[in-house]
Design an enzyme around this catalytic site. Structure first.
Site, mmCIF file in Angstrom:
data_model
loop_
_atom_site.group_PDB
_atom_site.id
_atom_site.type_symbol
_atom_site.label_atom_id
_atom_site.label_comp_id
_atom_site.label_asym_id
_atom_site.label_seq_id
_atom_site.Cartn_x
_atom_site.Cartn_y
_atom_site.Cartn_z
ATOM 1 N N SER A 35 -7.108 -2.392 -14.541
ATOM 2 C CA SER A 35 -6.780 -3.752 -14.114
ATOM 3 C C SER A 35 -7.328 -4.802 -15.074
ATOM 4 O O SER A 35 -8.496 -4.758 -15.475
ATOM 5 C CB SER A 35 -7.346 -4.005 -12.715
ATOM 6 O OG SER A 35 -7.159 -5.360 -12.340
ATOM 7 N N SER A 37 -7.176 -7.966 -14.115
ATOM 8 C CA SER A 37 -7.404 -9.118 -13.239
ATOM 9 C C SER A 37 -8.759 -9.794 -13.455
ATOM 10 O O SER A 37 -8.840 -11.023 -13.416
ATOM 11 C CB SER A 37 -7.249 -8.706 -11.770
ATOM 12 O OG SER A 37 -5.899 -8.419 -11.481
ATOM 13 N N LYS A 92 -2.442 -2.303 -0.261
ATOM 14 C CA LYS A 92 -1.782 -3.463 0.348
ATOM 15 C C LYS A 92 -1.260 -3.185 1.751
ATOM 16 O O LYS A 92 -1.418 -4.007 2.661
ATOM 17 C CB LYS A 92 -0.628 -3.943 -0.542
ATOM 18 C CG LYS A 92 -1.041 -4.398 -1.929
ATOM 19 C CD LYS A 92 0.174 -4.796 -2.742
ATOM 20 C CE LYS A 92 -0.185 -5.119 -4.178
ATOM 21 N NZ LYS A 92 0.983 -5.548 -4.968
ATOM 22 N N ASN A 113 -2.002 -8.684 -0.138
ATOM 23 C CA ASN A 113 -2.640 -8.429 -1.426
ATOM 24 C C ASN A 113 -3.774 -9.408 -1.709
ATOM 25 O O ASN A 113 -4.452 -9.301 -2.724
ATOM 26 C CB ASN A 113 -1.611 -8.481 -2.568
ATOM 27 C CG ASN A 113 -1.191 -9.900 -2.923
ATOM 28 O OD1 ASN A 113 -1.232 -10.798 -2.086
ATOM 29 N ND2 ASN A 113 -0.789 -10.095 -4.164
ATOM 30 N N ASP A 128 2.636 -11.765 -3.844
ATOM 31 C CA ASP A 128 3.516 -11.059 -4.780
ATOM 32 C C ASP A 128 4.879 -11.737 -4.910
ATOM 33 O O ASP A 128 5.433 -11.836 -6.011
ATOM 34 C CB ASP A 128 3.705 -9.604 -4.342
ATOM 35 C CG ASP A 128 2.494 -8.739 -4.663
ATOM 36 O OD1 ASP A 128 1.758 -9.077 -5.601
ATOM 37 O OD2 ASP A 128 2.294 -7.729 -3.972
ATOM 38 N N GLY A 153 14.289 0.545 -6.149
ATOM 39 C CA GLY A 153 13.098 1.013 -5.452
ATOM 40 C C GLY A 153 13.119 0.587 -3.998
ATOM 41 O O GLY A 153 13.852 -0.335 -3.608
ATOM 42 N N ALA A 154 12.301 1.276 -3.180
ATOM 43 C CA ALA A 154 12.247 0.953 -1.759
ATOM 44 C C ALA A 154 10.823 1.055 -1.216
ATOM 45 O O ALA A 154 10.630 1.203 -0.009
ATOM 46 C CB ALA A 154 13.182 1.881 -0.974
ATOM 47 N N GLY A 155 9.844 0.948 -2.106
ATOM 48 C CA GLY A 155 8.454 0.978 -1.690
ATOM 49 C C GLY A 155 7.941 -0.410 -1.359
ATOM 50 O O GLY A 155 8.711 -1.344 -1.120
ATOM 51 N N GLY A 156 6.613 -0.553 -1.358
ATOM 52 C CA GLY A 156 6.004 -1.824 -1.000
ATOM 53 C C GLY A 156 6.377 -2.958 -1.924
ATOM 54 O O GLY A 156 6.619 -4.090 -1.475
#
Length: 309
Positions: A35, A37, A92, A113, A128, A153-156
């Site tokens: 990360s 961040s 998340k 998040n 997000d 995609g179909a995730g978070g």
């Protein structure tokens, strides 16, 4: 005296003796060593501190927390006085079921998040969608509003993107995913918003021969395909319209195979670094109650990525 280094990846056990004298912020993930961040946030915090001394003792750290330990970790971070937390994969959606006070936008996404300390616990947000919207606007000179959107995609990450697209009044929404079960689950959860907004939503398998995008479709890659050079494309190349604009949420590598394919076919593409910057910027605005200039965050994020290359 114990020193605290924002470039160190701390573990949950390090909380036992945590005595940082200022205001602690952190990103939690597993894995999280990659990360950038901390570099991004601490650059923005330094800019805040130059204008207002109350931020001079704010620091942002990085903690690796296994997903099964998150339920015990969040109360520990609260007990140790952490004012704000960012959550990345896979936390998340796990945290969503652990936080009692959640912003309405995050409720629709089903994930948080960003956590901000309150009197009795953390309040949950999801930044997000904001980051995605701002990134597309900045890098592609495009808008979710009024656009035909296709999400891979179909995730978070895909759910956050889909909710943001619908809330932004997109023209239409198409979800493409390899797993039929996950696709159906996502489509079902989106229907209440889609009906309220009167926005058509469709779903397809990536290999469906009837899959066809409208000209000038804005494609958002919310899959992890592209992180490795050996990954296949999320959808067959011949399904990509030559006039497509692609926003790939992946930011490392900076140019994915899908981005190169779209560009080679005459389309436009951008990676997800701007989304990372703007979702982080919005989180820092929530914590600080200040307007954040994105320039320092962008520069720090780019430098941190370059150092990891």
């Amino acid at each position: 005296m114990v020193s605290y280094d924002s470039e160190v990846t701390y573990q949950l056990r390090d909380l036992n003796d945590w005595r940082f004298p200022g205001t602690s912020l952190a990103v939690l993930g597993f894995p999280v060593r990659h990360s950038i961040s901390p570099a991004m946030h601490n650059a923005a915090i330094a800019d805040l501190a130059a204008k207002d001394s109350q931020f001079s003792e704010w620091r942002y750290f990085r903690f690796e927390v296994e997903p099964e330990k998150l339920p015990q970790a969040l109360p520990q971070f609260f007990e140790k006085g952490f004012f704000g937390l960012n959550l990345t994969v896979p936390h998340k959606e796990i945290a969503f079921g652990l936080i009692t006070s959640i912003d309405s936008a995050a409720v629709e996404i089903g994930a948080v998040n960003t956590l901000k300390r309150g009197p009795d616990g953390y309040y949950g947000y999801n930044t997000d969608g904001y980051g995605l919207s701002k990134g597309i606007e900045e890098d592609l000179s495009a808008s979710l509003a009024g656009s035909d959107i296709a999400i891979l995609g179909a995730g978070g990450a895909a759910r956050a993107a889909a909710v943001q697209a619908l809330q932004s009044d997109c023209q239409s929404l198409c979800i493409v995913n390899r797993s039929a079960d996950r696709l159906e689950n996502l489509l079902g959860s989106l229907q209440p918003i889609a009906r309220e907004k009167c926005i058509p939503v469709k779903g397809f398998s990536a290999q469906d021969t009837s899959l066809e995008f409208a000209d000038h479709t804005l494609i958002i890659n919310a899959t992890s395909l592209g992180l490795n050079s050996s990954d296949p494309l999320p959808i067959p190349e011949d399904r990509l319209p030559q006039t497509a604009a692609l926003y790939d949420m992946i930011y490392n590598p900076r140019t994915t195979k899908l981005m190169k394919t779209v560009s080679d076919r005459g389309g436009r593409s951008a990676n997800g670094l701007s989304m990372l910057v703007y979702q982080g910027l919005r989180a820092l605005e929530i914590w600080s109650d200040r307007k954040i200039d994105p320039r320092n965050m962008k520069q720090a994020a780019s430098s941190a990525l370059a150092s990891k290359a």
